[in-house]
Design an enzyme around this catalytic site. Structure first.
Site, PDB file in Angstrom:
ATOM      1  CG  HIS A   1      -0.349   0.052   2.541  1.00  0.00           C
ATOM      2  ND1 HIS A   1      -0.939  -0.477   3.664  1.00  0.00           N
ATOM      3  CD2 HIS A   1       0.816   0.585   2.971  1.00  0.00           C
ATOM      4  CE1 HIS A   1      -0.171  -0.271   4.718  1.00  0.00           C
ATOM      5  NE2 HIS A   1       0.901   0.386   4.322  1.00  0.00           N
TER       6      HIS A   1
ATOM      7  CG  HIS B   1       1.117   4.910   6.792  1.00  0.00           C
ATOM      8  ND1 HIS B   1      -0.048   4.399   6.270  1.00  0.00           N
ATOM      9  CD2 HIS B   1       2.034   3.927   6.660  1.00  0.00           C
ATOM     10  CE1 HIS B   1       0.170   3.166   5.841  1.00  0.00           C
ATOM     11  NE2 HIS B   1       1.412   2.853   6.060  1.00  0.00           N
TER      12      HIS B   1
ATOM     13  CG  HIS C   1       8.870  -1.885   4.619  1.00  0.00           C
ATOM     14  ND1 HIS C   1       7.852  -2.718   5.012  1.00  0.00           N
ATOM     15  CD2 HIS C   1       8.361  -0.627   4.743  1.00  0.00           C
ATOM     16  CE1 HIS C   1       6.770  -2.011   5.339  1.00  0.00           C
ATOM     17  NE2 HIS C   1       7.061  -0.739   5.203  1.00  0.00           N
TER      18      HIS C   1
ATOM     19  CD  GLU D   1       3.032  -1.198   6.809  1.00  0.00           C
ATOM     20  OE1 GLU D   1       2.999   0.010   7.060  1.00  0.00           O
ATOM     21  OE2 GLU D   1       3.125  -1.640   5.638  1.00  0.00           O
TER      22      GLU D   1
END
Ligand SMILES: [Fe+3]
Ligand SMILES: [Fe+3]
Lengths: 121, 279, 279, 121
Positions: C12, C59, C193, C240
């Site tokens: 995303h 976020h 990540h 995530e």
């Protein structure tokens, strides 16, 4: 659709999800009465203020009529709508009377009839 | 380790704040209510807690329907009160306790609770009225307050069993926190009342007395009631019992009653006043 | 009864939105990534779901640290996107589905989850990018979206086991909802990540492939990892994975893999693309 | 005090409760960069804007120095502080380089060295 229906209790409206969806605009307006600016703007022009919060016509009419039971039926939550009380000079006993078809004094007498623990009073 | 020395059950209605603002404590209407806080405050002043955990509900100051938590825990260093439209004078800022707050949050999430965590919130009368009842001179600048907010405004609300378990987890977290802080927990709100609808004004002191008895000796008993039962028995806003359940959950030791009284009507409610000693 | 026909795992990241805005889908950097959505969209268009449940994290658009939910469920009739400062063009409002949302919330609270319930929130790229990947022409006005937000920004975060159980409860709620709606669930974000620190840039495709294998056949296996394990193995933002776990939890039937690919680097991440069929 | 300490992972700062307490002012400032007004106000007068959000001196100095690692040490969360990127013309690869002592090209090469699945590229 199968949203849980709350128990039927006479004279009691459960403020649940669907009611909260229905009443969102009107509750948002009442919530804005936390601020003096909000209260003043409402007093200055009720119609414009209701329009700003996108109340539907039924909700607007209940506000115009000071129809507390009507507001609850239209999705108002007592926690938010009571914030109109101080603007109109109404306390929660006045609200109680308005909803139960009693004068404030009769409503107070009803409360007193259920009293306890006021021995030194 | 931090020690929870006791729990207090107390009403939190705005009218109490207004009565204190206006100095009405000794009028016939209020005398018995405020007299009940004399023994509570005697104990409270002797304990002189370092930290006060207050379970309250937000009646529309901060936790609006746009984003409404089931449980919210404050982790801020300070909390402000504000105008709620009720005509109570906002009280000076309340000190927070960040370290223990984060420890509580960590333990909650580790144990499958899903709190909303608040680093900047305004606290409403649900918290400030009970705080002011403990510190009528508003000399609360020394105590650190942890606000814990439970949704009592919109169904679905946490079940009594969930609020009790939530309190138990918070109690274990506090008791596992290093240091020698004295902690008091408060459950606020209630007891029986209904503000809205044709049934407005119902009070059920018999049920309130049962709750106050069971909350000492057998809180699990109360978890048998669904919130629909509570609404039926104790009125629409009787669900504020959830805060008392959470408070009681925190008391993990041997619990005895230090004081208890029920005064009604106070505004539209039956006001429960209770001190639980935790050993 | 409503039927969950499948689950989709998808990245995303904002860069995808920017690439679509700029029409870079067929450039060497992006080609393999966007090609992976061709088979997904073929299936998706054939299914043509009525309702799309999207697990995402915010976020920093709506769920800031001032009042940060562990789990938040949208119940609004419409959601707006907005400027997040990344330079993605905000997309037109997304339709909500109030009835099923409230049913989900009821079932969650009844079963001891503590969601924050949102009647008015803005949704960020965590939701809009995957939505736009399914509807590249932005012709999503027919589908009703239920946004479900999981805290992935600030520890403590829900454990993988909790997000999985959360998804399972949501799956049961959806499948018990009257009607014949076709529902697709999306788990978004990840995979490995890390954006911050001296360790920024680590990618662990071996672990990502293991996650994508286990998420089909044995999601419980992944609940053995703590979030600290995940950070160590898959980087700081590898957490995530929680959204993929929640998505997988919703799939209560027999689950088979319809498509799977892993493309890296996409921005700083390994982008997992996966279709799970639920029968 | 016994707040859970997160695992020691080299080059990794867990953004946990105590860090979030420490970094609240700086993250709140970065969060304000969602709006063009906030971005413009920062660009117009960085010092005044930092003062408005009550950053401490260490945080201010890190902002002045564009010191990303310093900001993380001072409680900044990458999710919020990355919002300064577009203002400064930095993308997440630039951020990666700044934090790892690499040029952006070197950082991109590091990412590429871990690549997979780009067969048609
Ligand atoms: Fe209350
Ligand atoms: Fe993300």
């Amino acid at each position: 659709m199968t949203i849980k229906k709350m128990r039927d209790i006479e004279g009691t409206t459960f403020f649940d999800g669907p009611m909260s969806t229905k009443g969102y605009p009107v509750n948002k307006m009442f919530h804005s009465f936390n601020s003096k600016d909000g209260r003043d703007a409402f007093v200055a022009d009720e119609e414009a203020y209701m329009e700003k919060f996108k109340l539907n016509e039924a909700q607007k009419q209940c506000v115009r009529d000071r129809d507390v039971l009507g507001l609850i039926r239209e999705g108002g939550s007592i926690y938010y709508l009571a914030k109109i009380g101080p603007i109109l000079g109404l306390n929660v006993q006045d609200f109680g009377g308005l909803q139960t078809g009693k004068t404030t004094e009769e409503f107070q007498a009803y409360l007193d009839s259920q009293g306890i623990g006021k021995n030194n009073g | 380790m931090a020690k929870i020395v006791g729990g207090i059950g107390s009403s939190h209605i705005p009218a109490i704040g207004v009565a204190m603002d206006k100095g009405l404590e000794d009028t016939p209407y209020w005398r018995d209510f405020f007299q009940s806080y004399v023994p509570l405050r005697k104990w409270f002043n002797e304990v002189d807690p370092d930290i006060l955990v207050i379970f309250y509900n937000d009646h529309g100051l901060e936790m609006f329907l746009d984003k409404k938590p089931t449980f919210a825990v404050g982790t801020a260093a300070e909390y402000e009160n504000a105008d709620e439209g009720w005509g109570i004078n906002p009280i000076p800022p309340v000190r927070g306790e960040t370290e223990l707050s984060w420890h509580i949050v960590n333990e909650l999430v580790e144990n499958d609770f899903d709190p909303t965590v608040c680093q900047e919130i305004k606290v409403d009368h649900g918290l400030t009225v009970p705080l002011t009842l403990m510190y009528p001179a508003k000399d609360y600048s020394k105590v650190k307050v942890i606000p814990i907010c439970i949704n009592c405004e919109r169904h679905p609300m946490p079940k009594l069993s969930r609020s009790y378990a939530f309190g138990q987890q918070i109690g274990r977290a506090i008791e596992s926190f290093g240091g020698d802080q004295k902690v008091v927990v408060m459950g606020t709100g209630g007891l029986s009342h209904q503000l809205d609808g044709e049934r407005a004004g119902i009070i059920n002191t018999e049920f309130d007395l049962l709750c106050m008895e069971k909350i000492v000796s057998d809180p699990e008993y109360l978890t048998k009631y669904s919130l629909e039962d509570i609404v039926e028995l104790a009125g629409g806003q009787g669900v504020e019992l959830n805060m008392w359940m959470a408070m009681r959950g925190c008391l993990t030791g041997k619990v005895t009653e230090g004081y208890s009284n029920l005064v009604a009507p106070i505004s539209n409610t039956a006001a429960g006043i209770q001190l639980l000693i935790n050993e």
